[in-house]
Design an enzyme around this catalytic site. Structure first.
Site, short mmCIF file in Angstrom:
data_model
loop_
_atom_site.label_atom_id
_atom_site.label_comp_id
_atom_site.label_asym_id
_atom_site.label_seq_id
_atom_site.Cartn_x
_atom_site.Cartn_y
_atom_site.Cartn_z
N GLY A 22 0.80 -1.23 0.00
CA GLY A 22 0.00 0.00 0.00
C GLY A 22 0.83 1.28 0.00
O GLY A 22 0.27 2.37 -0.07
N ASP A 72 7.14 -8.27 5.09
CA ASP A 72 7.47 -8.95 3.84
C ASP A 72 6.53 -10.14 3.74
O ASP A 72 6.66 -11.11 4.49
CB ASP A 72 8.94 -9.41 3.88
N ARG A 74 6.32 -12.54 1.91
CA ARG A 74 6.91 -13.84 1.58
C ARG A 74 7.25 -14.65 2.82
O ARG A 74 7.52 -15.84 2.74
CB ARG A 74 8.20 -13.64 0.76
N PHE A 103 9.04 -8.75 -13.69
CA PHE A 103 9.97 -8.10 -14.62
C PHE A 103 9.87 -8.78 -15.96
O PHE A 103 9.40 -9.91 -16.07
CB PHE A 103 11.41 -8.08 -14.10
N SER A 111 17.02 -17.56 -13.74
CA SER A 111 17.53 -18.52 -12.76
C SER A 111 16.36 -19.02 -11.92
O SER A 111 15.29 -18.40 -11.91
CB SER A 111 18.57 -17.84 -11.86
N TYR A 153 -3.57 -11.50 -18.21
CA TYR A 153 -2.83 -12.69 -18.66
C TYR A 153 -2.86 -13.81 -17.61
O TYR A 153 -2.21 -14.83 -17.77
CB TYR A 153 -1.42 -12.35 -19.14
C1 HXC Z 1 16.14 -11.55 -15.04
C2 HXC Z 1 16.11 -10.96 -12.81
C3 HXC Z 1 15.61 -9.66 -13.13
C4 HXC Z 1 15.39 -9.36 -14.52
C5 HXC Z 1 15.83 -9.80 -10.97
N1 HXC Z 1 16.20 -10.98 -11.46
N2 HXC Z 1 15.45 -8.96 -11.95
N3 HXC Z 1 16.36 -11.88 -13.74
N4 HXC Z 1 15.67 -10.33 -15.43
N5 HXC Z 1 14.95 -8.18 -14.91
C6 HXC Z 1 16.72 -12.11 -10.70
C7 HXC Z 1 17.95 -11.75 -9.93
O1 HXC Z 1 19.12 -11.79 -10.75
C8 HXC Z 1 17.98 -12.85 -8.87
O2 HXC Z 1 18.47 -14.07 -9.39
C9 HXC Z 1 16.50 -13.07 -8.60
O3 HXC Z 1 15.78 -12.53 -9.71
C10 HXC Z 1 16.04 -12.36 -7.35
O4 HXC Z 1 16.36 -10.98 -7.49
P1 HXC Z 1 16.49 -10.04 -6.22
O5 HXC Z 1 16.65 -8.65 -6.70
O6 HXC Z 1 17.51 -10.59 -5.29
O7 HXC Z 1 15.07 -10.30 -5.53
P2 HXC Z 1 14.19 -9.40 -4.66
O8 HXC Z 1 14.98 -8.38 -3.90
O9 HXC Z 1 13.32 -10.31 -3.91
O10 HXC Z 1 13.33 -8.58 -5.73
C11 HXC Z 1 12.15 -9.09 -6.26
C12 HXC Z 1 11.89 -8.48 -7.60
C13 HXC Z 1 11.92 -6.93 -7.51
C14 HXC Z 1 10.56 -8.95 -8.15
C15 HXC Z 1 13.00 -8.94 -8.53
O11 HXC Z 1 11.80 -6.32 -8.78
C16 HXC Z 1 10.81 -6.43 -6.64
O12 HXC Z 1 10.92 -6.49 -5.40
N6 HXC Z 1 9.71 -5.93 -7.22
C17 HXC Z 1 8.52 -5.47 -6.46
C18 HXC Z 1 7.77 -4.41 -7.18
C19 HXC Z 1 7.35 -4.80 -8.57
O13 HXC Z 1 7.95 -5.66 -9.22
N7 HXC Z 1 6.33 -4.12 -9.08
C20 HXC Z 1 5.83 -4.39 -10.42
C21 HXC Z 1 4.67 -5.23 -10.32
S1 HXC Z 1 3.68 -4.95 -11.73
P3 HXC Z 1 19.99 -14.57 -9.17
O14 HXC Z 1 19.99 -15.96 -9.74
O15 HXC Z 1 20.84 -13.60 -9.92
O16 HXC Z 1 20.23 -14.55 -7.69
C22 HXC Z 1 2.74 -6.27 -11.98
C23 HXC Z 1 1.62 -5.97 -12.96
C24 HXC Z 1 1.67 -6.75 -14.19
O17 HXC Z 1 2.91 -7.31 -11.47
C25 HXC Z 1 0.72 -6.22 -15.29
C26 HXC Z 1 1.32 -5.16 -16.16
C27 HXC Z 1 0.57 -4.88 -17.46
#
Ligand code: HXC
Length: 284
Positions: A22, A72, A74, A103, A111, A153
């Site tokens: 939020g 968190d 999770r 992403f 991975s 999706y």
């Molecule tokens: C490939 C990736 C990556 C990318 C991260 N990873 N980003 N791999 N491409 N772009 C990999 C990392 O290398 C790592 O693997 C693993 O994912 C975990 O990454 P961390 O950064 O350590 O994880 P964490 O800190 O938990 O972050 C989670 C996250 C981050 C999802 C990656 O972006 C996040 O916290 N996002 C929250 C907010 C968010 O995403 N909002 C958008 C939601 S929109 P390795 O093997 O290297 O360790 C949505 C709507 C969809 O969902 C509809 C739209 C039209």
């Protein structure tokens, strides 16, 4: 778009709405609308400084009440502890499962940690929150309402966001399953499937170039992306008591985007008048 509030200002008076994620993005926008309509939200998220800032901002903007807890989703044990703590002030009335992670990536480059990162937030975190609230509502015979943000999706699937598609499909299955199992216990569950709603968090990750943004917009029959307030108003309706008979439903709000992609002959929108003239029946 000119901002219009489509409800009476006491629509959500006194409702305690627990909003995951939020502090930012759509979660913050929906929380603001709930407060404008008299609700008392509790926002949770990973970054306490962001939650505090949002809570202060929304309280001063709306003169309403809001609280926050760092969480968190999770972490299942943390979910139990924080929900216990929130319940000390009384049961919440609504859970809004908004927190997500996503992403854009070619799936063969991911991975197992990348897969887990998305599924842990979207599927596991959402289930932990729903179970934590549901168990308490059932034990206390308190009516409950769960609204989850999925995506279009969730049912079509989508390349390049595969862990997100898998996890959102799971959330949709949970919504429909529990709508039946828990409906008998006074708990209803629904979902919203938004199409493109630009927020910084989502757009930085998913639509990184202007070319992609233009392409995305050109696919939408209504010719524009969503206005965030339109999503907030739909959420307000689904959490208010006036929608009490809606259970197990997923409401799409995407300007017609997904059916435009699905309809076999929708490509004909690109035909010119000359093209159409060629298809006219021969004159007798
Ligand atoms: C490939 C990736 C990556 C990318 C991260 N990873 N980003 N791999 N491409 N772009 C990999 C990392 O290398 C790592 O693997 C693993 O994912 C975990 O990454 P961390 O950064 O350590 O994880 P964490 O800190 O938990 O972050 C989670 C996250 C981050 C999802 C990656 O972006 C996040 O916290 N996002 C929250 C907010 C968010 O995403 N909002 C958008 C939601 S929109 P390795 O093997 O290297 O360790 C949505 C709507 C969809 O969902 C509809 C739209 C039209």
């Amino acid at each position: 778009m000119k901002e219009k509030i489509m409800f009476l200002p006491d629509l959500l008076k006194g409702k305690r709405i627990l909003v995951t994620g939020g502090g930012t993005g759509l979660g913050k926008i929906m929380t603001r609308r709930f407060m404008e309509l008299g609700a008392e939200p509790i926002i949770v998220g990973r970054r306490e400084n962001v939650l505090e800032e949002t809570a202060n901002e929304l309280a001063s903007e709306t003169a309403g009440r809001i609280s926050w807890r760092g969480l968190d989703i999770r972490d299942a044990e943390a979910v139990e502890a924080v929900v216990d703590n929130i319940w000390l002030d009384g049961p919440v009335d609504v859970l809004l499962n908004n927190a997500a992670g996503n992403f854009l990536a070619r799936t063969e480059t991911l991975s197992h940690r990348a897969v887990d990162a998305i599924i842990a937030i979207v599927l596991h975190g959402t289930s932990y929150m729903t179970l934590a609230c549901g168990k308490r509502w059932i034990a206390e015979k308190h009516a409950g309402n769960v609204l989850s943000i999925v995506t279009t999706y969730a049912w079509t699937g989508s390349g390049y966001v595969v862990p997100s598609a898998m996890a959102k499909a799971g959330v949709l299955a949970m919504t429909r399953s529990l709508a039946v199992e828990w409906g008998r216990k006074g708990i209803r569950l629904n979902a919203i499937a938004p199409g493109p709603f630009p927020t910084k968090g989502a757009w930085d990750r998913l639509v990184p170039s202007k070319q992609m943004a233009d392409h995305l917009e050109s696919r939408i029959p209504l010719g524009r992306v969503g206005d965030n307030q339109e999503l907030a108003d739909l959420a307000a309706y689904l959490v208010c008591d006036g929608s009490a008979y809606i259970n197990g439903e997923v409401v799409t709000i995407d300007g017609g985007e997904w059916i435009a992609g699905a309809g076999q002959f929708n490509f004909a929108a690109a035909l010119s008048d000359d093209d159409w003239a060629k298809f006219s029946p021969p004159k007798k």
